[in-house]
Scaffold this motif. Structure first.
Motif, PDB file in Angstrom:
ATOM      1  N   PRO A 167       0.816  -1.228   0.000  1.00 31.63           N
ATOM      2  CA  PRO A 167       0.000   0.000   0.000  1.00 31.63           C
ATOM      3  C   PRO A 167       0.842   1.267   0.000  1.00 31.63           C
ATOM      4  O   PRO A 167       0.497   2.247   0.631  1.00 31.63           O
ATOM      5  CB  PRO A 167      -0.796  -0.141   1.305  1.00 31.63           C
ATOM      6  N   TYR A 168       1.960   1.239  -0.689  1.00 30.24           N
ATOM      7  CA  TYR A 168       2.849   2.386  -0.794  1.00 30.24           C
ATOM      8  C   TYR A 168       3.215   2.587  -2.256  1.00 30.24           C
ATOM      9  O   TYR A 168       2.999   1.722  -3.100  1.00 30.24           O
ATOM     10  CB  TYR A 168       4.135   2.183   0.033  1.00 30.24           C
ATOM     11  N   TYR A 169       3.834   3.713  -2.545  1.00 29.96           N
ATOM     12  CA  TYR A 169       4.348   3.991  -3.886  1.00 29.96           C
ATOM     13  C   TYR A 169       3.287   3.756  -4.954  1.00 29.96           C
ATOM     14  O   TYR A 169       3.516   3.128  -5.979  1.00 29.96           O
ATOM     15  CB  TYR A 169       5.598   3.156  -4.168  1.00 29.96           C
ATOM     16  N   LYS A 170       2.072   4.223  -4.636  1.00 27.54           N
ATOM     17  CA  LYS A 170       0.951   4.189  -5.593  1.00 27.54           C
ATOM     18  C   LYS A 170       0.614   2.769  -6.031  1.00 27.54           C
ATOM     19  O   LYS A 170       0.181   2.529  -7.148  1.00 27.54           O
ATOM     20  CB  LYS A 170       1.273   5.070  -6.798  1.00 27.54           C
ATOM     21  N   ASN A 171       0.807   1.807  -5.134  1.00 26.63           N
ATOM     22  CA  ASN A 171       0.445   0.407  -5.391  1.00 26.63           C
ATOM     23  C   ASN A 171       1.161  -0.184  -6.603  1.00 26.63           C
ATOM     24  O   ASN A 171       0.647  -1.079  -7.269  1.00 26.63           O
ATOM     25  CB  ASN A 171      -1.071   0.264  -5.563  1.00 26.63           C
TER      26      ASN A 171
END
Length: 408
Positions: free
Chosen positions: A264-268
């Motif tokens: 759920p990081y770096y825009k998935n």
């Protein structure tokens, strides 16, 4: 060789796009003079709070960099907002091997970009660094303070918690005289704390803006992954009577079940993948050899295994429905009922070798359409399958064309 060269060229091309890919959104920043500059800001999907960001004044202009030294605030409309603030922050560690015995937070003054989570009469901010999460708050545009939570060791070396943040919330966000019991089970967690600020803003008739990014509802995917392997094997015993034997390319089916965990990081764009896969390889070869009686060698290999690639995947979004992806995996291999046999021309046995494999690496390039369908081309580094034998060498190589269908 040609296939490997083609695959390498494709990877170089996609890697170039990976690094060249820039995702800018409409936003603004406010400089130290208080001037608001509308621009395009690169959305880097930061996991940790940044100290700088990239922007362009227009699509045609060059990329520039602004830092925390020259910027008071920056944002992309509807996505995120960061403000600069000089705050007291406690960086106490949660690592039990480094944990101290001080109950009270040890504050240091730092100037940081704080991420705005909730904005209203009561504001909530977040700061993340490597293995560190801290929340800050302000009431009615007042001073920004940290919500205090830290763990420490008591005199018996037991882990204790300082949950002062609950008392802070009770004192400063207490609307309609709510009981402190409502906060007893509250964890130092963004979603739970954000609800307290949203509820307070509603209670005080304040407009409440939630900057929490809208995550993909389902971050776990399960896919069926059938495909076709093209494999070959070389074995040799330089010290014995067996010269190099090259088994020919052999195509065979493979069947895998892939579990994907989207981060759920770096825009998935990043995910963790695990794909248990059944594969088999069998081949027979008759060769001539002057080192054995009769001059004929009959070689046969039967290799069955369950592979377990564990790795990472990176997505490159082309449009709303299409995306490319790159995989890099470490491949565990578990063989069973597998052997290599070598006989003379009269069928008298020379060697019967048990297959014992070593792990290797896999690299994949694929395309996914919509939420269901995908295709991938994967290659693996050579694998040793006669690892139990000192004087035998082997190189098992494979390339795969894989079709995928996501069940959910």
């Amino acid at each position: 060789m040609k296939k490997n060269l083609l695959f390498s060229c494709l990877l170089v091309f996609v890697s170039f796009n990976f690094y060249a890919q820039i995702d800018f959104g409409d936003g603004y920043f406010i400089n130290e003079s208080g001037q608001k500059i509308n621009c395009l800001i690169k959305n880097s999907g930061w996991k940790n709070n940044p100290t700088e960001f990239e922007y362009k004044l227009t699509n045609e202009e060059n990329v520039q960099t602004a830092s925390i030294k020259t910027t008071k605030e920056f944002a992309i409309d509807g996505l995120f907002k960061y403000i600069k603030s000089t705050v007291n922050i406690d960086r106490s560690t949660d690592d039990i091997n480094k944990m101290g015995n001080e109950r009270n937070p040890v504050f240091k003054t730092e100037t940081l970009f704080l991420k705005v989570i909730i904005e209203g009469n009561a504001n909530l901010y977040a700061f993340e660094d490597i293995n560190l999460t801290r929340f800050f708050y302000s009431i009615n545009a007042g001073e920004i303070n940290q919500l205090v939570y830290n763990r420490f060791l008591n005199s018996e070396k037991e882990i204790q918690q300082n949950n002062l943040f609950k008392q802070q919330l009770f004192n400063d966000l207490n609307c309609q005289n709510k009981s402190s019991k409502n906060l007893e089970s509250l964890r130092y967690n963004q979603n739970e704390i954000a609800k307290q600020f949203t509820n307070y803003n509603l209670c005080t008739n304040s407009v409440s803006i939630d900057y929490t990014p809208k995550q993909i509802k389902n971050l776990f995917h399960l896919s069926v992954r059938p495909g076709l392997n093209l494999s070959n094997l070389m074995i040799e015993n330089p010290t014995g009577k067996v010269d190099k034997i090259n088994f020919e390319d052999n195509s065979n089916l493979r069947l895998g079940i892939e579990a994907e965990f989207v981060l759920p990081y770096y825009k998935n764009k990043w995910s963790i993948i695990v794909e248990p896969t059944y594969r088999n390889y069998s081949s027979e070869l008759v060769t001539t050899s002057s080192s054995v009686a009769g001059g004929i060698l009959k070689s046969k290999v039967k290799y069955n295994s369950i592979e377990l690639p564990i790795g990472v995947r990176y997505y490159i979004f082309l449009n709303e429905k299409s995306k490319l992806f790159l995989n890099f995996s470490y491949v565990f291999d578990f063989s069973s009922n597998s052997n290599v046999s070598i006989k003379r021309g009269d069928d008298s046995e020379l060697n019967n070798l048990e297959v014992s494999t070593r792990n290797n690496f896999g690299l994949g390039l694929g395309y996914k359409y919509g939420k269901r369908f995908s295709v991938e081309f994967r290659t693996q580094t050579s694998r040793e399958i006669l690892g139990s034998y000192i004087f035998w060498n082997s190189e098992y190589k494979s390339q795969s064309l894989i079709l995928g269908y996501s069940i959910f």
